[in-house]
Scaffold this motif. Structure first.
Motif, PDB file in Angstrom:
ATOM      1  N   LYS A 421       0.830  -1.207   0.000  1.00 21.79           N
ATOM      2  CA  LYS A 421       0.000   0.000   0.000  1.00 21.79           C
ATOM      3  C   LYS A 421       0.864   1.256   0.000  1.00 21.79           C
ATOM      4  O   LYS A 421       0.584   2.222  -0.724  1.00 21.79           O
ATOM      5  CB  LYS A 421      -0.911   0.011   1.239  1.00 21.79           C
ATOM      6  CG  LYS A 421      -2.055  -0.999   1.185  1.00 21.79           C
ATOM      7  CD  LYS A 421      -2.881  -0.929   2.469  1.00 21.79           C
ATOM      8  CE  LYS A 421      -3.971  -1.997   2.477  1.00 21.79           C
ATOM      9  NZ  LYS A 421      -4.727  -1.990   3.761  1.00 21.79           N
ATOM     10  N   MET A 422       1.917   1.246   0.823  1.00 18.31           N
ATOM     11  CA  MET A 422       2.815   2.399   0.862  1.00 18.31           C
ATOM     12  C   MET A 422       3.491   2.609  -0.478  1.00 18.31           C
ATOM     13  O   MET A 422       3.643   3.737  -0.948  1.00 18.31           O
ATOM     14  CB  MET A 422       3.869   2.191   1.952  1.00 18.31           C
ATOM     15  CG  MET A 422       4.900   3.315   2.052  1.00 18.31           C
ATOM     16  SD  MET A 422       4.148   4.925   2.437  1.00 18.31           S
ATOM     17  CE  MET A 422       3.637   4.622   4.135  1.00 18.31           C
ATOM     18  N   LYS A 425       1.173   4.407  -2.714  1.00 19.39           N
ATOM     19  CA  LYS A 425       1.119   5.839  -2.415  1.00 19.39           C
ATOM     20  C   LYS A 425       2.324   6.564  -2.986  1.00 19.39           C
ATOM     21  O   LYS A 425       2.207   7.666  -3.527  1.00 19.39           O
ATOM     22  CB  LYS A 425       1.054   6.054  -0.896  1.00 19.39           C
ATOM     23  CG  LYS A 425      -0.245   5.587  -0.254  1.00 19.39           C
ATOM     24  CD  LYS A 425      -0.200   5.788   1.261  1.00 19.39           C
ATOM     25  CE  LYS A 425      -1.478   5.282   1.917  1.00 19.39           C
ATOM     26  NZ  LYS A 425      -1.427   5.417   3.398  1.00 19.39           N
ATOM     27  N   THR A 428       1.907   6.951  -6.735  1.00 16.97           N
ATOM     28  CA  THR A 428       0.978   8.042  -7.046  1.00 16.97           C
ATOM     29  C   THR A 428       1.650   9.400  -6.872  1.00 16.97           C
ATOM     30  O   THR A 428       1.505  10.295  -7.701  1.00 16.97           O
ATOM     31  CB  THR A 428      -0.261   7.959  -6.132  1.00 16.97           C
ATOM     32  OG1 THR A 428      -0.887   6.686  -6.342  1.00 16.97           O
ATOM     33  CG2 THR A 428      -1.243   9.064  -6.451  1.00 16.97           C
ATOM     34  N   MET A 429       2.422   9.544  -5.777  1.00 16.85           N
ATOM     35  CA  MET A 429       3.110  10.804  -5.514  1.00 16.85           C
ATOM     36  C   MET A 429       4.127  11.119  -6.598  1.00 16.85           C
ATOM     37  O   MET A 429       4.250  12.253  -7.065  1.00 16.85           O
ATOM     38  CB  MET A 429       3.802  10.736  -4.154  1.00 16.85           C
ATOM     39  CG  MET A 429       4.416  12.059  -3.716  1.00 16.85           C
ATOM     40  SD  MET A 429       5.012  12.007  -2.008  1.00 16.85           S
ATOM     41  CE  MET A 429       6.382  10.869  -2.167  1.00 16.85           C
TER      42      MET A 429
END
Length: 497
Positions: A421-422, A425, A428-429
């Motif tokens: 999950k990290m 993220k 996406t960033m």
């Protein structure tokens, strides 16, 4: 080192933060606490007196007392004064253009001169130098043998000159360096359990004979108040250029080390944080002061990670951002953390990490790494690449093969899920940074695709499996490294260890 001092100072700051506005009485009380904390840490009383007086004078200004965040201003002032006490600016090793350069180490017996000589040789070798070690301690039994053994481990030759006088050995080492094209000679001199005239005179004579470019005094960080008299005597007789503080990873109070710079005026050039050859670090007053005040050393973590990284790991980091996180990646991250000194070393450099370590009893059991490795090694190639296929039957098989329990495997899978999950993220960033803006900021965003710390992200969630250090670890990128690492402290709060 400095754990007790850090706790005492942070307790004082916590009391100040509980007040909306500070009075002169509050400042006076805080300075009294700081004075006691420094004295209990074995800092020289004259150094404490000057430090507290200067800090109190700055804290009593209207700018502090009338500000909206007076407690933060006090912390800032204490930090500034602590940096000034430690030396204000980083003082690196200065070498001349002559060949060979000669570096002479002096200090008492037991201060760690021999190991410091080897660590310095290792550091210079990494910088492209070709060092030669000179075994000039002819009095301590097997001193030359110890230097030769340690030198052999790092691939640096040792000039022994068996049976010769220390001065002749030093001179012979310089000639050997010229003949063998070695550009740095590191002279390991003899020490005594206490200062005596013979030791001091021999150090002076060796200095006259080989005219070293740098004379460095090795100081044991675990030495107490007596360190002041020792460094003053060496400064008068040998006029050394800087200090190497050894054994800074010990559990002594450490105040003597804080006194060295103020007493002698000589800069601290290196600190030794462990037993391994790569444990010698260039001393940074600012970073050390922040660690003492519990603010962590995020830059240090990044530097350690960059040193441990290689081209393959950088490529793997980009793949993780693109394709997701596998069990092979988890295994690689674990091995990388070991290279960086283990979880205890990293946690101690995080903001608030040392206090957290103290609450955990001062230690983290890195044996959990072995359990994780055993479980991952018990998986098939397909399971490692695509952990999502691991069902109940597969978990039972993995547990049997690794000597663990299905609950352990479940915890490992849970941690992998959090990491994935990290990673999503972070992906996406990175995509937003790359495609969101143009011009200089756009270039900056594009650069974020190359992680500064391969695969290192949120190490904060240390729960599960008896303190799994990989919980929530993902990827970290470019300028986002600092923010991600600072966020760790917040994510650590509330976790059970």
């Amino acid at each position: 080192m400095f754990n007790s001092l850090s706790d005492r100072l942070n307790d004082t700051f916590d009391r100040l933060r509980g007040k909306g506005k500070l009075t002169e009485a509050d400042i006076t009380s805080a300075m009294r606490d700081i004075r006691m904390a420094l004295l209990e840490a074995d800092v020289n009383f004259k150094v404490v007196k000057d430090f507290v007086a200067a800090t109190k004078e700055r804290c009593l200004t209207a700018e502090v007392l009338e500000s909206l965040t007076p407690a933060q201003n006090v912390v800032r002032i204490v930090l500034d004064q602590l940096v000034e006490l430690l030396g204000s600016t980083e003082s690196r090793l200065t070498l001349s253009s002559r060949i060979p350069n000669v570096i002479m180490l002096v200090g008492l017996q037991g201060s760690g001169k021999t190991t410091a000589a080897v660590k310095l040789a290792y550091l210079l070798k990494k910088q492209g130098k070709s060092p030669l070690l000179a075994a000039c301690d002819v009095y301590r039994p097997a001193a030359a043998d110890q230097l030769a053994t340690l030198g052999g481990e790092i691939g640096v030759p040792v000039f022994r000159g068996d049976g010769a006088h220390p001065i002749e050995i030093a001179q012979g080492a310089v000639r050997e360096a010229v003949d063998k094209m070695r550009d740095v000679v590191i002279v390991d001199t003899a020490g005594r359990l206490q200062i005596d005239e013979q030791m001091m005179q021999e150090a002076v004579d060796i200095k006259k004979a080989v005219r070293p470019d740098q004379v460095l005094m090795v100081v044991d960080a675990m030495t107490g108040q007596d360190i002041v008299n020792v460094v003053q005597t060496f400064a008068e007789r040998t006029d050394f250029d800087g200090v190497i503080i050894s054994k800074l990873d010990g559990d002594a109070r450490g105040g003597g080390a804080l006194s060295v710079r103020a007493v002698t005026g000589k800069p601290i050039k290196f600190v030794s944080m462990g037993e391994k050859p790569d444990s010698l670090e260039v001393f940074s007053p600012d970073r050390m002061a922040k660690r003492i005040l519990g603010m962590g050393d995020v830059v240090g973590i990044i530097e350690k990670a960059q040193e441990a990284a290689n081209a393959e790991q950088l490529e793997a980091a980009e793949r993780m951002l693109r394709d997701g996180f596998t069990m092979n990646d988890m295994l690689e991250q674990m091995r990388m953390l070991k290279k960086m000194g283990g979880m205890k070393s990293i946690l101690g450099m995080l903001p608030g990490g040392q206090r957290m370590l103290n609450q955990m009893g001062g230690n983290i059991d890195d044996s959990v790494f072995d359990k994780i490795e055993a479980m991952i090694q018990s998986m098939t190639k397909q399971e490692r690449v695509k952990p999502s296929i691991i069902n109940g039957q597969r978990r039972a098989r993995i547990a049997r093969g690794s000597g663990t329990t299905p609950a352990d495997v479940n915890n490992l899978m849970k941690q992998w899920g959090e990491m994935n999950k990290m990673m999503g993220k972070m992906r996406t960033m990175a995509q937003q940074a790359q495609g969101g803006k143009k011009g200089k900021k756009g270039k900056r965003g594009k650069k974020m695709r190359m992680p500064g710390i391969p695969g290192m992200g949120n190490m904060g969630a240390l729960g599960g499996m008896g303190g799994n250090p990989f919980a929530g670890m993902g990827g970290s990128s470019g300028n986002a490294d600092m923010d991600m690492l600072r966020a760790m402290e917040q994510q650590m709060k509330g976790k059970k260890f």
